[in-house]
Design an enzyme around this catalytic site. Structure first.
Site, PDB file in Angstrom:
ATOM      1  N   SER A 161       0.831  -1.201   0.000  1.00 53.39           N
ATOM      2  CA  SER A 161       0.000   0.000   0.000  1.00 53.39           C
ATOM      3  C   SER A 161       0.873   1.262   0.000  1.00 53.39           C
ATOM      4  O   SER A 161       1.683   1.440  -0.896  1.00 53.39           O
ATOM      5  CB  SER A 161      -0.973  -0.039   1.179  1.00 53.39           C
ATOM      6  OG  SER A 161      -1.960   0.947   1.058  1.00 53.39           O
ATOM      7  N   ASP A 261      -9.932  -3.108  -5.721  1.00 56.66           N
ATOM      8  CA  ASP A 261      -9.177  -2.096  -4.986  1.00 56.66           C
ATOM      9  C   ASP A 261      -9.090  -0.828  -5.829  1.00 56.66           C
ATOM     10  O   ASP A 261      -8.768  -0.896  -7.019  1.00 56.66           O
ATOM     11  CB  ASP A 261      -7.781  -2.656  -4.702  1.00 56.66           C
ATOM     12  CG  ASP A 261      -6.883  -1.715  -3.915  1.00 56.66           C
ATOM     13  OD1 ASP A 261      -7.360  -0.644  -3.485  1.00 56.66           O
ATOM     14  OD2 ASP A 261      -5.709  -2.070  -3.724  1.00 56.66           O
ATOM     15  N   HIS A 291      -8.379  -4.669  -1.163  1.00 54.99           N
ATOM     16  CA  HIS A 291      -7.142  -4.040  -0.691  1.00 54.99           C
ATOM     17  C   HIS A 291      -6.789  -4.596   0.687  1.00 54.99           C
ATOM     18  O   HIS A 291      -7.652  -4.769   1.541  1.00 54.99           O
ATOM     19  CB  HIS A 291      -7.345  -2.526  -0.598  1.00 54.99           C
ATOM     20  CG  HIS A 291      -6.123  -1.797  -0.147  1.00 54.99           C
ATOM     21  ND1 HIS A 291      -5.117  -1.436  -1.007  1.00 54.99           N
ATOM     22  CD2 HIS A 291      -5.738  -1.366   1.090  1.00 54.99           C
ATOM     23  CE1 HIS A 291      -4.162  -0.810  -0.339  1.00 54.99           C
ATOM     24  NE2 HIS A 291      -4.517  -0.752   0.941  1.00 54.99           N
TER      25      HIS A 291
END
Length: 337
Positions: A161, A261, A291
């Protein structure tokens, strides 16, 4: 569009349905809510050492955690391990969950180096990244090897991320500074990375809400991370904005994205750009998942997480992924881009 229509498993659907954006809460309060997930000693061997940051990077002590693989205590005192530099996610503002670094350390038989870099909004761009850069260079030049057990002739970088953003930006920063350590990065692995601040990509528009990470949530994170809009034009802030020439000679890279995502489009676009720069790169989209699927404790036992981890551990261990990709059971679960 609802999570149920994408064939997400029960746990992923529950996460999507229970997660509410916290756009009106101070970041420090969000961190407090995650503290129960921060027990780095749980079920794993780890050591922590404080590292002195330069004045321009915060002039403070930063905790650096070292995760060790199973069997470490049975090895000779002078045994040395290859190193993985791991950069956690959390929207630039929250500490990372320790499940993923534990597993990576174990399955690669490596020491995983985990910096507790400064979080936004107290440490806005580029301070957190510069702290990681300083630590990385001191590890590579031998100035920071507190337990004398690291092999530093080559190193892999892993991030997820927002940590994926740092993991892609760090090599670019090394290259911009003509650092010899750029060539010592053997591999880069990123899970669902943030590579840009364009909120009108296909995945942002398709999964803008109801799928755990939202468009408004990402805008909120970006507004806390950068000081002004001009910073978002810098390639160490938005790696996708790097030119083909700037990406040449980038280390071998694996990009793993999640189908539902908001970040999937930009991660895949970065992988394509690496390919256009003749970089050895693979881009794998894991279908029917959200995600955070490899880092969240709740999704640890999901098929998506297990396949994603098998693929990424093979990559770090120099094992071909062809058998996993070609298995009939996985043809509806992943897409090679």
């Amino acid at each position: 569009m609802d999570p149920e229509s994408f064939g997400l498993d029960k746990t992923a659907i529950e996460i999507c349905n229970s997660y509410m954006p916290v756009l009106d809460i101070e970041p420090r309060l969000i961190r407090e809510g995650f503290k129960s997930l921060y027990d780095i000693q749980k079920k794993h061997i780890s050591k922590t050492k404080q590292y002195q940051l330069n004045k321009e990077n915060g002039d403070s002590l930063m905790d650096v955690h070292f995760f060790y693989p199973s069997g470490y205590e049975q090895n000779p005192v002078d045994h040395k391990y290859k190193a993985i530099f791991y950069i956690h996610g959390g929207g630039f503002m929250v500490d990372g969950i320790k499940k993923l670094p534990r597993e990576i350390s174990d399955r690669t038989n490596s020491i995983l180096i985990y910096p507790d870099y400064g979080l936004t909004p107290e440490f806005k761009y580029p301070l957190g990244l510069k702290q990681c850069y300083q630590l990385f260079t001191d590890i590579m030049n031998g100035n920071f090897n507190p337990f004398n057990d690291l092999i530093n002739d080559s190193i892999s970088i892993v991030g997820e991320s927002s940590g994926g953003n740092f993991a892609l930006s760090l090599p670019l920063m090394l290259k911009l500074n003509n650092s010899t350590f750029f060539k010592k990065i053997s591999k880069v692995l990123v899970y669902y990375p943030i590579t840009d601040c364009n909120f009108e990509t296909p995945s942002y528009n398709r999964f803008s809400e109801k799928f755990y990470l939202t468009k408004e949530g990402m805008k909120w994170c970006w507004n806390h991370y950068t000081n002004n809009d001009s910073e978002r034009d810098e390639i160490t802030c938005c790696p996708l904005k790097a030119t083909i020439d700037q990406l040449k000679d980038f280390p071998e890279t694996l990009v793993i994205t999640a189908e539902t995502d908001v970040l999937s489009s930009e991660g895949e676009q970065f992988g394509l750009k690496l390919s256009n720069a003749n970089v050895k790169v693979s881009v794998l989209r894991i279908l029917k998942t959200i995600h955070g699927f490899v880092s969240l404790d709740q999704t640890n036992d999901s098929i998506a997480c297990r396949v994603g981890m098998d693929l990424s551990m093979n990559f770090l261990n120099n094992i071909s992924n062809n058998s996993i990709i070609n298995e009939n059971n996985n043809k509806t679960l992943l897409k090679l881009l």
